[in-house]
Design a protein around this motif. Sequence first.
Motif, PDB file in Angstrom:
ATOM      1  N   ASP A 193       9.834 -62.409  43.190  1.00 23.86           N
ATOM      2  CA  ASP A 193      10.590 -63.574  43.424  1.00 23.86           C
ATOM      3  C   ASP A 193      10.321 -65.048  43.057  1.00 23.86           C
ATOM      4  N   PRO A 194      11.343 -65.563  42.403  1.00 25.99           N
ATOM      5  CA  PRO A 194      10.762 -67.136  41.691  1.00 25.99           C
ATOM      6  C   PRO A 194      10.548 -68.081  42.633  1.00 25.99           C
ATOM      7  N   ARG A 195      10.823 -67.810  43.973  1.00 26.93           N
ATOM      8  CA  ARG A 195      10.293 -68.869  44.987  1.00 26.93           C
ATOM      9  C   ARG A 195       8.831 -68.715  45.311  1.00 26.93           C
ATOM     10  N   THR A 196       8.460 -67.602  44.827  1.00 28.54           N
ATOM     11  CA  THR A 196       6.726 -67.365  45.082  1.00 28.54           C
ATOM     12  C   THR A 196       6.148 -68.565  44.622  1.00 28.54           C
ATOM     13  N   GLY A 197       5.116 -68.996  45.821  1.00 28.01           N
ATOM     14  CA  GLY A 197       4.498 -70.076  45.868  1.00 28.01           C
ATOM     15  C   GLY A 197       2.942 -69.869  45.168  1.00 28.01           C
ATOM     16  N   ILE A 198       2.512 -70.769  44.473  1.00 31.52           N
ATOM     17  CA  ILE A 198       1.099 -70.853  44.021  1.00 31.52           C
ATOM     18  C   ILE A 198       0.283 -71.893  44.411  1.00 31.52           C
ATOM     19  N   ARG A 199      -0.912 -71.709  44.765  1.00 33.57           N
ATOM     20  CA  ARG A 199      -1.695 -72.872  45.485  1.00 33.57           C
ATOM     21  C   ARG A 199      -3.172 -72.865  44.930  1.00 33.57           C
ATOM     22  N   MET A 200      -3.599 -74.044  44.739  1.00 31.08           N
ATOM     23  CA  MET A 200      -5.115 -74.014  44.355  1.00 31.08           C
ATOM     24  C   MET A 200      -5.740 -75.431  45.110  1.00 31.08           C
ATOM     25  N   SER A 201      -7.001 -74.839  45.315  1.00 30.63           N
ATOM     26  CA  SER A 201      -8.036 -75.750  46.089  1.00 30.63           C
ATOM     27  C   SER A 201      -9.200 -75.708  45.428  1.00 30.63           C
ATOM     28  N   VAL A 202     -10.126 -76.880  45.271  1.00 27.02           N
ATOM     29  CA  VAL A 202     -11.351 -77.001  44.635  1.00 27.02           C
ATOM     30  C   VAL A 202     -12.343 -77.465  45.814  1.00 27.02           C
ATOM     31  N   GLU A 203     -13.275 -76.645  46.036  1.00 27.59           N
ATOM     32  CA  GLU A 203     -14.256 -77.332  47.185  1.00 27.59           C
ATOM     33  C   GLU A 203     -15.503 -77.774  46.544  1.00 27.59           C
ATOM     34  N   ARG A 204     -16.148 -78.651  46.844  1.00 27.95           N
ATOM     35  CA  ARG A 204     -17.359 -79.170  46.298  1.00 27.95           C
ATOM     36  C   ARG A 204     -18.329 -79.555  47.645  1.00 27.95           C
ATOM     37  N   ASP A 205     -19.530 -78.834  47.531  1.00 25.46           N
ATOM     38  CA  ASP A 205     -20.330 -79.098  48.766  1.00 25.46           C
ATOM     39  C   ASP A 205     -19.553 -79.013  50.273  1.00 25.46           C
ATOM     40  N   GLY A 206     -18.538 -77.690  50.168  1.00 23.91           N
ATOM     41  CA  GLY A 206     -17.980 -77.646  51.167  1.00 23.91           C
ATOM     42  C   GLY A 206     -16.671 -78.381  51.699  1.00 23.91           C
ATOM     43  N   ILE A 207     -16.591 -79.430  50.934  1.00 21.31           N
ATOM     44  CA  ILE A 207     -15.276 -80.360  51.133  1.00 21.31           C
ATOM     45  C   ILE A 207     -14.461 -80.185  50.022  1.00 21.31           C
ATOM     46  N   ALA A 208     -13.148 -80.271  50.335  1.00 17.24           N
ATOM     47  CA  ALA A 208     -12.024 -80.002  49.313  1.00 17.24           C
ATOM     48  C   ALA A 208     -11.809 -81.449  48.646  1.00 17.24           C
ATOM     49  N   VAL A 209     -12.064 -81.330  47.442  1.00 18.35           N
ATOM     50  CA  VAL A 209     -11.810 -82.343  46.379  1.00 18.35           C
ATOM     51  C   VAL A 209     -10.538 -82.362  45.676  1.00 18.35           C
ATOM     52  N   PHE A 210      -9.794 -81.363  45.825  1.00 15.83           N
ATOM     53  CA  PHE A 210      -8.648 -81.293  45.072  1.00 15.83           C
ATOM     54  C   PHE A 210      -7.564 -80.300  45.680  1.00 15.83           C
ATOM     55  N   ALA A 211      -6.346 -80.298  45.907  1.00 17.53           N
ATOM     56  CA  ALA A 211      -5.435 -79.413  46.373  1.00 17.53           C
ATOM     57  C   ALA A 211      -4.207 -79.620  45.805  1.00 17.53           C
ATOM     58  N   GLY A 212      -3.450 -78.464  45.264  1.00 15.81           N
ATOM     59  CA  GLY A 212      -2.251 -78.934  44.831  1.00 15.81           C
ATOM     60  C   GLY A 212      -1.110 -77.335  45.081  1.00 15.81           C
ATOM     61  N   SER A 213      -0.067 -77.495  44.788  1.00 17.06           N
ATOM     62  CA  SER A 213       0.672 -76.337  44.814  1.00 17.06           C
ATOM     63  C   SER A 213       2.036 -76.362  44.003  1.00 17.06           C
ATOM     64  N   THR A 214       2.602 -75.324  43.626  1.00 22.12           N
ATOM     65  CA  THR A 214       3.875 -75.266  43.027  1.00 22.12           C
ATOM     66  C   THR A 214       4.702 -73.941  43.169  1.00 22.12           C
ATOM     67  N   THR A 215       5.768 -73.692  42.689  1.00 24.88           N
ATOM     68  CA  THR A 215       6.308 -72.496  42.677  1.00 24.88           C
ATOM     69  C   THR A 215       6.987 -71.981  41.511  1.00 24.88           C
ATOM     70  N   ILE A 216       6.965 -70.367  41.270  1.00 26.81           N
ATOM     71  CA  ILE A 216       7.416 -69.947  39.919  1.00 26.81           C
ATOM     72  C   ILE A 216       8.530 -70.673  39.327  1.00 26.81           C
ATOM     73  N   SER A 217       9.591 -71.010  40.327  1.00 27.88           N
ATOM     74  CA  SER A 217      10.862 -71.582  39.927  1.00 27.88           C
ATOM     75  C   SER A 217      10.780 -72.788  39.110  1.00 27.88           C
ATOM     76  N   GLU A 218       9.696 -73.518  39.265  1.00 23.86           N
ATOM     77  CA  GLU A 218       9.418 -74.664  38.356  1.00 23.86           C
ATOM     78  C   GLU A 218       9.053 -74.676  37.066  1.00 23.86           C
ATOM     79  N   MET A 219       8.933 -73.225  36.565  1.00 20.00           N
ATOM     80  CA  MET A 219       8.576 -73.076  35.286  1.00 20.00           C
ATOM     81  C   MET A 219       9.827 -73.018  34.483  1.00 20.00           C
ATOM     82  N   LYS A 220      10.032 -73.788  33.216  1.00 20.33           N
ATOM     83  CA  LYS A 220      10.874 -73.845  32.628  1.00 20.33           C
ATOM     84  C   LYS A 220      11.442 -72.388  31.953  1.00 20.33           C
TER      85      LYS A 220
END
Length: 281
Positions: A193-220
Amino acid sequence: MRLYKLPNGSILEKENEFHKLVDVPAWDELINRDDLHAYLNAEERHGETVSSDVVLNECLAPIGTQEVWASGVTYYSSRLARMEESKDAGGGDFYSRVYGADRPEIFFKATPNRVVGPGKSFRIRRDSTWDVPEPELTLFATTSGKIVGYSVGNDVSSRSIEGENPLYLPQAKTFDDCACLGPCLYVPERPIDPRTGIRMSVERDGIAVFAGSTTISEMKRELQELVDYLFRETSFASGVFLMTGTGIVPGADFTLQVDDLVKITIDGIGELANRVAVARD
């Protein structure tokens, strides 16, 4: 359905039950079938039930002898980031052009021995000063070019090396343990499904230092379009994995550090978690 590769065989997950497949071919032959969903649906009835803990703790990258290729600048956010990182080298216009061109950017990413699976560490280059994870929907296409499965991929990249000169792309992208893949091969009856979500987080020493999300539908680009270009004049005896580009781009103030924990989740497929290691001596 989700197909897992374990050291001692193949496991199929269907309706929250895990079944060990018996009397099935080795991995390359098993997944390189245009009728993979129907085949697995029939084989599932013959497998014994196994513990989900065993599967999730022992699963390997769902790859055999296949190559991993990748696509670039398939999301608008990626276009902007690549233009920014390469503007001082005069390469920013390249990325703007490829985003709007008929032909997509497709490049070789990794041989199987350079791919790490769930829970394993990936590497960043010693000669790089700016490194990022790139969470990507990853396709599996059979020898005929048919998309039969999906996985979670991390196209680990050196933005400092690629930004210095776009011709350095192979060095920025391909090195030991440069790609992560897993936790399974998702084999749906219909295209994802193009509405499928993709999420990523990066943890450093147990603390989130980055988080972001998108969907496949955003792909050109369309997914089959990318596969069709890959298969022009190139054949794959056991099928091929194709990463489809990232729509989640950390800012210029972010770079990976050793022991960071990167978690990538794609709806319907699962979570891929890996820590950062530095390149080998």
